[in-house]
Design an enzyme around this catalytic site. Sequence first.
Site, PDB file in Angstrom:
ATOM      1  N   SER A  17       0.835  -1.204   0.000  1.00 58.44           N
ATOM      2  CA  SER A  17       0.000   0.000   0.000  1.00 58.44           C
ATOM      3  C   SER A  17       0.870   1.254   0.000  1.00 58.44           C
ATOM      4  CB  SER A  17      -0.882   0.022   1.248  1.00 58.44           C
ATOM      5  OG  SER A  17      -0.065   0.097   2.397  1.00 58.44           O
ATOM      6  N   TYR A  48      -4.253   0.831   3.385  1.00 58.24           N
ATOM      7  CA  TYR A  48      -5.249  -0.173   2.998  1.00 58.24           C
ATOM      8  C   TYR A  48      -6.000  -0.711   4.227  1.00 58.24           C
ATOM      9  CZ  TYR A  48      -3.194  -1.083  -1.716  1.00 58.24           C
ATOM     10  OH  TYR A  48      -2.758  -1.011  -3.004  1.00 58.24           O
ATOM     11  N   GLY A  49      -5.327  -0.645   5.367  1.00 55.61           N
ATOM     12  CA  GLY A  49      -5.804  -1.363   6.559  1.00 55.61           C
ATOM     13  C   GLY A  49      -7.162  -0.933   7.059  1.00 55.61           C
ATOM     14  N   CYS A  80       2.550  -6.976   1.692  1.00 52.68           N
ATOM     15  CA  CYS A  80       1.573  -6.274   2.520  1.00 52.68           C
ATOM     16  C   CYS A  80       0.644  -7.320   3.134  1.00 52.68           C
ATOM     17  CB  CYS A  80       0.781  -5.323   1.618  1.00 52.68           C
ATOM     18  SG  CYS A  80      -0.575  -4.482   2.440  1.00 52.68           S
ATOM     19  N   ASN A  81       0.591  -7.346   4.451  1.00 56.67           N
ATOM     20  CA  ASN A  81      -0.269  -8.323   5.143  1.00 56.67           C
ATOM     21  C   ASN A  81      -1.744  -8.076   4.823  1.00 56.67           C
ATOM     22  OD1 ASN A  81       1.506  -9.711   7.575  1.00 56.67           O
ATOM     23  ND2 ASN A  81       2.281  -7.723   6.966  1.00 56.67           N
ATOM     24  N   CYS A 205       2.500  -6.125  10.076  1.00 57.81           N
ATOM     25  CA  CYS A 205       2.332  -5.105   9.015  1.00 57.81           C
ATOM     26  C   CYS A 205       3.740  -4.721   8.592  1.00 57.81           C
ATOM     27  CB  CYS A 205       1.583  -3.897   9.555  1.00 57.81           C
ATOM     28  SG  CYS A 205       1.606  -2.463   8.438  1.00 57.81           S
ATOM     29  N   THR A 206       3.975  -4.687   7.291  1.00 57.85           N
ATOM     30  CA  THR A 206       5.349  -4.462   6.815  1.00 57.85           C
ATOM     31  C   THR A 206       5.847  -3.050   7.117  1.00 57.85           C
ATOM     32  OG1 THR A 206       4.420  -4.025   4.609  1.00 57.85           O
ATOM     33  CG2 THR A 206       5.248  -6.243   5.027  1.00 57.85           C
ATOM     34  N   HIS A 207       4.926  -2.112   7.336  1.00 56.88           N
ATOM     35  CA  HIS A 207       5.349  -0.754   7.715  1.00 56.88           C
ATOM     36  C   HIS A 207       6.033  -0.746   9.093  1.00 56.88           C
ATOM     37  CE1 HIS A 207       2.677   0.711   4.507  1.00 56.88           C
ATOM     38  NE2 HIS A 207       3.122   1.942   4.714  1.00 56.88           N
TER      39      HIS A 207
HETATM   40  N1  DGL Z   1       1.995  -2.504   4.945  1.00 57.15           N
HETATM   41  C1  DGL Z   1       0.697  -3.013   5.009  1.00 57.15           C
HETATM   42  C2  DGL Z   1       0.580  -4.330   5.759  1.00 57.15           C
HETATM   43  O1  DGL Z   1       1.544  -5.061   5.844  1.00 57.15           O
HETATM   44  C3  DGL Z   1      -0.506  -2.185   5.154  1.00 57.15           C
HETATM   45  C4  DGL Z   1      -0.544  -0.895   5.823  1.00 57.15           C
HETATM   46  C5  DGL Z   1      -1.791  -0.159   5.413  1.00 57.15           C
HETATM   47  O2  DGL Z   1      -1.823   0.269   4.270  1.00 57.15           O
HETATM   48  O3  DGL Z   1      -2.723  -0.051   6.217  1.00 57.15           O
HETATM   49  O4  DGL Z   1      -0.474  -4.675   6.227  1.00 57.15           O
END
Ligand code: DGL
Length: 292
Positions: A17, A48-49, A80-81, A205-207
């Site tokens: 995302s 996206y979450g 992205c999870n 979450c990868t962030h």
């Molecule tokens: N990096 C994303 C993940 O691993 C999503 C973060 C988001 O866009 O809410 O879920």
Amino acid sequence: MPATEPSTSGFIGVFDSGIGGLSVLQALRAEMPQERFVYWADSGHAPYGERSDAFVIERCMRITQQLMAQGPVKAIVVACNTATAAAIEHLRAAYPQVPFVGVEPALKPAIALTRTGRVGVMGTQGTLNSSRIEKLRQMVLAEASPKSCEFVMQACEGLALAIEQQTVKALSDTLALENLCKQHLQAMGPFGQNAGEMDTLVLGCTHYVFVEDMLRKWVGPAVQIISTGEAVAKQTHRLLTDVNRMQALPNKSGDVQLWTTGSLHALEAAASRWLDLTAAHCHLAPVESPLS
Ligand code: DGL
């Protein structure tokens, strides 16, 4: 129709995302330095979450088409999870010729590591409320039985967006982000090695990988923090080896292109801060045509 047949000379597509998946890209490049990578940051539509599954599925379809339009794709890593939870089955059904690798919170390694039997899991609402994670939770509990474990799931509202926005701020300007991390961790309960405390923390979450230091400050040095970048990189490597799509020239250095649907300046800042890549690697995504 763009070329879609995977080959050894193609590239590995990676998307998220936003900039979170750069943490996975980092691990992929370390694992397969000779490969070419094209990364797509959908920052114009992040986070996206907190969106509907239908929205996330549509975005993932579009990005897959964009990646496939760039040439032969060997595999696509959904870094992205949230996107994996909502869309990976749809992507596999829509593009059966493309091998997709997804990212899921590391519940299985966590249950193997915990001694207190309490594991914290940080993720987005989309990931933690998905049927996919509930299935995963039940599966790892059944496999680990008779060892039992409680997963304390925390939907970290606002955190991915705050990390996304942090990229263009000064390195010293982190107070608001640190407070948000602390707020979410506090809501989960006590961390530590004693009975009833969480001794393991899963970054779902990868962030969140980019704020590991801030999280560590709060949970202390003994808590095990688990992210998935390396495991996903190894799995992608195995998959490409199995289907004979690895780049055959181990000494040839691969290249990397980063694209964003959001701010080019923010992508450039993230690329230089976390991947040591220059602005020459970063590009603004073209205006989108209707989904075909
Ligand atoms: N990096 C994303 C993940 O691993 C999503 C973060 C988001 O866009 O809410 O879920």
